[in-house]
Design a protein around this motif. Sequence first.
Motif, short mmCIF file in Angstrom:
data_model
loop_
_atom_site.label_atom_id
_atom_site.label_comp_id
_atom_site.label_asym_id
_atom_site.label_seq_id
_atom_site.Cartn_x
_atom_site.Cartn_y
_atom_site.Cartn_z
N LEU A 283 29.58 43.14 17.13
CA LEU A 283 30.07 41.81 17.48
C LEU A 283 30.98 41.83 18.69
CD1 LEU A 283 30.82 40.37 13.91
CD2 LEU A 283 28.84 39.86 15.37
N PHE A 284 31.80 42.87 18.80
CA PHE A 284 32.76 42.94 19.91
C PHE A 284 32.36 43.95 20.97
CE2 PHE A 284 35.12 41.58 16.17
CZ PHE A 284 35.78 40.45 16.63
N ARG A 285 31.20 44.58 20.84
CA ARG A 285 30.81 45.64 21.76
C ARG A 285 30.60 45.06 23.15
NH1 ARG A 285 25.74 48.68 19.67
NH2 ARG A 285 27.26 49.12 18.03
N GLY A 286 29.98 43.88 23.26
CA GLY A 286 29.74 43.26 24.56
C GLY A 286 31.05 42.93 25.26
N PHE A 287 32.05 42.50 24.54
CA PHE A 287 33.36 42.15 25.13
C PHE A 287 34.00 43.38 25.75
CE2 PHE A 287 37.95 42.12 24.47
CZ PHE A 287 38.30 41.08 25.32
N PHE A 288 33.98 44.46 25.03
CA PHE A 288 34.62 45.67 25.55
C PHE A 288 33.86 46.26 26.72
CE2 PHE A 288 36.51 45.55 21.25
CZ PHE A 288 37.87 45.67 21.60
N ARG A 289 32.50 46.10 26.74
CA ARG A 289 31.73 46.61 27.86
C ARG A 289 32.03 45.81 29.13
NH1 ARG A 289 25.72 47.75 25.16
NH2 ARG A 289 26.37 49.60 23.91
N ARG A 290 32.11 44.47 28.99
CA ARG A 290 32.43 43.64 30.15
C ARG A 290 33.83 43.99 30.70
NH1 ARG A 290 29.92 39.71 26.95
NH2 ARG A 290 32.00 38.98 26.23
N ARG A 291 34.70 44.22 29.81
CA ARG A 291 36.07 44.57 30.22
C ARG A 291 36.08 45.90 30.94
NH1 ARG A 291 41.40 44.89 26.26
NH2 ARG A 291 42.91 45.27 27.96
N ALA A 292 35.26 46.84 30.49
CA ALA A 292 35.20 48.16 31.12
C ALA A 292 34.62 48.04 32.52
CB ALA A 292 34.38 49.12 30.27
N LYS A 293 33.57 47.15 32.66
CA LYS A 293 32.98 46.97 33.98
C LYS A 293 33.99 46.34 34.94
CE LYS A 293 28.15 46.51 32.41
NZ LYS A 293 26.97 45.60 32.32
N GLU A 294 34.75 45.35 34.50
CA GLU A 294 35.75 44.72 35.37
C GLU A 294 36.79 45.72 35.81
OE1 GLU A 294 37.32 41.45 33.22
OE2 GLU A 294 35.48 40.22 33.40
N GLN A 295 37.22 46.55 34.93
CA GLN A 295 38.21 47.57 35.30
C GLN A 295 37.63 48.55 36.30
OE1 GLN A 295 39.52 49.35 31.66
NE2 GLN A 295 40.79 47.53 31.03
N ALA A 296 36.32 48.89 36.17
CA ALA A 296 35.70 49.81 37.12
C ALA A 296 35.61 49.17 38.49
CB ALA A 296 34.32 50.22 36.61
N LYS A 297 35.27 47.85 38.55
CA LYS A 297 35.20 47.15 39.83
C LYS A 297 36.59 47.13 40.50
CE LYS A 297 31.31 44.05 38.73
NZ LYS A 297 30.89 42.65 38.56
N GLN A 298 37.57 46.89 39.75
CA GLN A 298 38.92 46.86 40.33
C GLN A 298 39.30 48.20 40.90
OE1 GLN A 298 41.61 45.44 37.33
NE2 GLN A 298 40.82 43.31 37.37
N ALA B 139 37.35 48.70 44.15
CA ALA B 139 37.90 47.86 45.22
C ALA B 139 39.20 48.45 45.74
CB ALA B 139 38.11 46.43 44.70
N THR B 140 39.97 48.99 44.87
CA THR B 140 41.23 49.61 45.28
C THR B 140 40.98 50.84 46.11
OG1 THR B 140 42.28 48.77 43.28
CG2 THR B 140 43.39 50.55 44.43
N ALA B 141 39.96 51.62 45.75
CA ALA B 141 39.63 52.83 46.50
C ALA B 141 39.07 52.48 47.87
CB ALA B 141 38.63 53.67 45.71
N ALA B 142 38.36 51.37 48.00
CA ALA B 142 37.77 50.99 49.28
C ALA B 142 38.82 50.48 50.25
CB ALA B 142 36.69 49.92 49.06
N THR B 143 39.82 49.83 49.78
CA THR B 143 40.85 49.26 50.65
C THR B 143 41.92 50.26 51.02
OG1 THR B 143 42.03 48.47 48.69
CG2 THR B 143 40.51 46.92 49.77
N ALA B 144 41.98 51.39 50.36
CA ALA B 144 43.05 52.36 50.63
C ALA B 144 42.98 52.96 52.01
CB ALA B 144 43.04 53.45 49.54
N PRO B 145 41.80 53.45 52.57
CA PRO B 145 41.78 54.01 53.93
C PRO B 145 42.13 52.98 54.98
CG PRO B 145 39.89 54.71 52.67
CD PRO B 145 40.55 53.65 51.86
N THR B 146 41.69 51.72 54.78
CA THR B 146 41.99 50.67 55.76
C THR B 146 43.49 50.48 55.87
OG1 THR B 146 39.92 49.58 55.17
CG2 THR B 146 41.57 48.25 56.37
N ASP B 147 44.16 50.46 54.80
CA ASP B 147 45.64 50.30 54.83
C ASP B 147 46.29 51.45 55.51
OD1 ASP B 147 45.32 47.95 53.44
OD2 ASP B 147 45.68 48.85 51.43
N THR B 148 45.71 52.66 55.36
CA THR B 148 46.30 53.84 56.01
C THR B 148 46.17 53.78 57.50
OG1 THR B 148 45.75 55.13 54.04
CG2 THR B 148 46.26 56.35 56.05
#
Length: 347
Positions: free
Chosen positions: A316-331, A334-343
């Motif tokens: 019942l809650f497996r889909g919720f936790f998977r979506r949450r895991a995907k959002e955290q991976a995207k974040q 995105a953080t890793a992609a913007t780090a060299p530009t800031d440097t």
Amino acid sequence: MKAAENKRAISVGIFVLIGIVILVTGIMVLGGKQKRFVKSIRVNAIFNNVGGLQSGANVWFSGVKVGTVRRIQFYGNSQVEVTMNIEEDVQQYIRKDAQAALSTDGLIGNKIVEIVGGSTNSPVVEDGDILHTKAALNTEEIMTTLQANNNNLLRVTTDAKKILDEVLKGKGVAGAVLRDSTMATRFKNTMANLQAASNSAAQVTRSLSSASGSLNQFASQLNAKGTLAHDLVSDTTIVRDLRASTARLKDVSNTAVEATTNVRRATEKLNSNNNAIGSLLNDEVVNNDLKSTIHNLETSSQKLDENMEALQHNFLFRGFFRRRAKEQAKQKSATAATAPTDTSVRK
């Protein structure tokens, strides 16, 4: 017959001539002693009692015979006026404020008149002047005084003889000291102690002298310019700074006292069971309850973790936790992609 009469007449004439020479010589001698052939002035003095003074008595001034007493007669009711012949040669030395006093030629000699005193500011005495008189002790008063002194001396010698007799018999402290060997030994010991005390006093005196020298040295240092002692005494700025520093030290001391008081009060509260911290530190029941509560919290947290793990695996809650895991991976990506530009921008 004529030759015998002539011889007798010559002998009588010689004896008469010798008598006349002797008479003239006596008159000259007596007159010289009485100042009969010397020019003189008359000076009077009035006495209450002449004490046997007679006419012809000598008059002395500064130890020198200057005249004789010419006449003695009553004056007034009971006084006696003495008239004196004073040589004119010594008139210039006798002043009007001089005094006439009765004296004696030696201890028991004849009565004389002695002129004493007189100041140079006063004019010289003149013929007919009356000198002031000076009371003097008569022979009877002197003898009475000597008799009284002799009686006193006799009593003193008698008392001294009695005291010496008692001392020789061993009576009293002095007799005991002379005849008792024990007392003599104690007296010697006392004298030795006094000598020791005297030596100690001398040492104290030397110590005081050295202390006085030290004080003098310190005083000289105080007077020496450029030294700390002189600056402390004479420089008002240093004194003012010292006073300010003393005031600040006093404030710090008061603050330390207040802090100590607060710490003591806090310690008293920590040792008391009337507050939460004191109860936690001192009450075993509260400590046990707190330990149980912490243990229950740890157990509840562990069970909560297990429940969350179970929810993640529930369909019942497996889909919720998977979506949450995907959002955290995207974040993260995105953080890793913007780090060299800031440097590069920072460079």
